[in-house]
Design an enzyme around this catalytic site. Structure first.
Site, PDB file in Angstrom:
ATOM      1  CG  ASP A   7      -1.761   1.172   1.402  1.00 27.58           C
ATOM      2  OD1 ASP A   7      -2.488   1.503   0.450  1.00 27.58           O
ATOM      3  OD2 ASP A   7      -1.700   1.809   2.474  1.00 27.58           O
ATOM      4  CG  ASP A   9      -1.620   7.781   0.152  1.00 32.48           C
ATOM      5  OD1 ASP A   9      -0.477   8.127  -0.204  1.00 32.48           O
ATOM      6  OD2 ASP A   9      -2.643   8.009  -0.527  1.00 32.48           O
ATOM      7  CE1 TYR A  18      -9.952  11.605  -0.552  1.00 30.28           C
ATOM      8  CE2 TYR A  18     -10.194  13.516   0.870  1.00 30.28           C
ATOM      9  CZ  TYR A  18     -10.665  12.306   0.395  1.00 30.28           C
ATOM     10  OH  TYR A  18     -11.844  11.793   0.881  1.00 30.28           O
ATOM     11  CB  SER A  52     -11.429   7.733  -3.286  1.00 29.56           C
ATOM     12  OG  SER A  52     -11.080   8.401  -2.090  1.00 29.56           O
TER      13      SER A  52
END
EC number: 3.1.3.-
Length: 146
Positions: A7, A9, A18, A52
């Site tokens: 992964d 972040d 974000y 996202s």
């Protein structure tokens, strides 16, 4: 080839709301150590990440790629090579098959790379997302918290 699926972040870099601005990048030193150990053990390193912020309109794919390139350059300064970055740009409510813990990103990797599945592993900072992703693709999971 045995592969480390990791992964981004919260695992490699400090999670910011974000993350997309290179000036916000902070790479965890223990993540660098972990990446170096896996690379030295012959693992290919592939990042799998939910982004996202793209689908929400907070940043563009171009900005995401700029941030990713900047991060990759910083990792290369430490001798770490990221083979690829696979990402889901969708919002959770889009119900896509690529947002972890769904397995679409893993399927994409398998289309592009030969993966020694029994020797591969997933590393992430969230058991409910990254750990569940690992369980669904039947790989061991290592939780990395900073």
């Amino acid at each position: 080839m045995k592969t480390l699926f990791i992964d981004r972040d919260g695992t490699i870099n400090k999670d910011c709301p974000y993350c997309h601005n290179p000036s916000d990048l902070f790479i965890y030193p223990d993540a660098v150590d972990l990446l170096q150990r896996y690379q030295d053990d012959g693992f290919r390193i592939i990042i799998v990440t939910n982004q996202s912020g793209i689908g929400r309109g907070y940043f563009t794919e171009s900005q995401f790629k700029e941030f990713s390139d900047f991060m990759n350059d910083k990792l290369k300064e430490n001798g770490i090579v990221i083979s690829a970055i696979y990402y889901c740009p969708h919002k959770p409510e889009d119900s896509c098959n690529c947002r972890k813990p769904e397995t679409g990103l893993f399927s994409e990797v398998l289309e592009d790379y030969k993966v020694d599945i029994p020797s591969s592993i997933v590393v992430g900072d969230r058991n409910e997302i990254d750990g569940e992703f690992a369980r669904r693709i039947k790989l061991p999971f290592r939780l990395l918290r900073h």
